[in-house]
Design an enzyme around this catalytic site. Structure first.
Site, PDB file in Angstrom:
ATOM      1  N   VAL A  78       0.905  -1.340  -0.157  1.00  0.00           N
ATOM      2  CA  VAL A  78      -0.137   0.253   0.249  1.00  0.00           C
ATOM      3  C   VAL A  78       0.714   0.706  -0.414  1.00  0.00           C
ATOM      4  O   VAL A  78       1.860   1.736   0.261  1.00  0.00           O
ATOM      5  CB  VAL A  78      -1.095  -0.282   1.179  1.00  0.00           C
ATOM      6  CG1 VAL A  78      -1.990   1.860   1.043  1.00  0.00           C
ATOM      7  CG2 VAL A  78      -1.968  -0.920   1.478  1.00  0.00           C
ATOM      8  N   CYS A  79       0.848   2.291  -0.354  1.00  0.00           N
ATOM      9  CA  CYS A  79       1.309   2.768  -1.280  1.00  0.00           C
ATOM     10  C   CYS A  79       2.092   4.006   0.079  1.00  0.00           C
ATOM     11  O   CYS A  79       0.557   4.694   0.665  1.00  0.00           O
ATOM     12  CB  CYS A  79       1.117   4.535  -1.821  1.00  0.00           C
ATOM     13  SG  CYS A  79       2.181   5.400  -2.242  1.00  0.00           S
ATOM     14  N   ILE A  80       2.623   4.182   0.501  1.00  0.00           N
ATOM     15  CA  ILE A  80       2.527   4.647   2.033  1.00  0.00           C
ATOM     16  C   ILE A  80       2.220   6.505   1.881  1.00  0.00           C
ATOM     17  O   ILE A  80       1.381   6.882   2.855  1.00  0.00           O
ATOM     18  CB  ILE A  80       3.933   4.608   2.541  1.00  0.00           C
ATOM     19  CG1 ILE A  80       4.396   5.264   4.278  1.00  0.00           C
ATOM     20  CG2 ILE A  80       4.890   5.490   1.705  1.00  0.00           C
ATOM     21  CD1 ILE A  80       5.202   5.034   4.963  1.00  0.00           C
ATOM     22  N   ALA A  83      -1.414   6.560   1.524  1.00  0.00           N
ATOM     23  CA  ALA A  83      -2.390   5.484   3.021  1.00  0.00           C
ATOM     24  C   ALA A  83      -2.206   7.138   3.453  1.00  0.00           C
ATOM     25  O   ALA A  83      -3.680   7.437   4.577  1.00  0.00           O
ATOM     26  CB  ALA A  83      -1.400   4.915   3.058  1.00  0.00           C
TER      27      ALA A  83
END
Lengths: 130, 114
Positions: A78-80, A83
């Protein structure tokens, strides 16, 4: 064929996460294909909250992805940046931003966009679901 | 192997273009060949002298001059769209014909659309 999936559609406002799981299941069924990784970006990062409680007689797409990923040892990135912009924090990000709560579900990992670059380089095909 | 970031969303309607440019910059940081194509609503990104406030959206135009520092030098637009746009646009782009556009798309192994 070695695939990676790039998912950007919301888990509630689109069917992106659902169609992607259908594709992933079909891809690994006959053992001819592999899936290098799954990268959730833009509105798709909402899938990773463990506080979403769909009705019990409906599909829980977060958990279905978790089960599939665990079974096939496929990372769910999940793209930090995407997110934390949308409130999907894990414990270490909650500490870093000095907030009390974190919501990231098991099996989902916060990763930088560099992981998407790596998947792009390591996969024969990137398949997008939006 | 080269990757194309294909932009067709409005810069102010969502965070899509911001997140697309973030991806382009990370490809550049990893020293991967990366190009950008800009078409449709995304052309508004290139309009000069725009002054969005924070609530309207991030001032993405300001990022454009920095792209060369990430070795992002191939930024394509369509000649016909630029002519029809009718206002002056950022000059760091290459305006190409429809035929060249199609060839350009075929030259990239991966295309990320936003």
């Amino acid at each position: 064929m070695n695939y990676s999936l790039f998912i950007t559609g919301s888990p509630t406002a689109s069917r992106a996460c659902h169609s992607a799981l259908d594709f992933a299941e079909a891809a690994v069924t006959n053992g001819e294909n592999t899936i290098q990784g799954i990268f959730f970006y833009e509105e798709a990062v909402a899938i990773a909250t463990n506080l979403a409680m769909p009705p019990r007689d409906e599909c829980n797409i977060r958990d279905e992805w978790s089960i599939f990923a665990k079974q096939h040892k496929i990372p769910l990135y999940v793209c930090i940046a995407a997110a934390i912009r949308r409130g999907q924090l894990n414990e270490s990000e909650a500490k870093r931003h000095e907030v009390e709560h974190f919501v990231l579900a098991d099996e989902y990992q916060l990763e930088g966009l560099g992981s998407l670059v790596s998947l792009t380089l390591e996969s024969d095909r990137i398949v997008r679901f939006k | 192997m080269s990757t194309l970031i294909y932009l067709s969303s409005s810069p102010y309607a969502s965070t899509s273009l911001k997140e697309a440019l973030d991806l382009a910059l990370v490809f550049g940081t990893f020293e991967q060949a990366i190009s950008i194509a800009i078409t449709g609503d995304a052309l508004a990104l290139l309009v000069e002298e725009q002054t969005p406030n924070k609530r309207q959206g991030k001032h993405l135009y300001k990022l454009l001059d920095g792209l060369e520092f990430y070795d992002i030098e191939n930024i394509y637009v369509k000649e016909s769209e630029v002519k029809a746009f009718g206002t002056s646009l950022w000059t760091g782009v290459q305006a190409i014909s429809q035929e060249a556009w199609i060839n350009m798309l075929e030259q990239h192994q991966h295309i990320y659309r936003f």
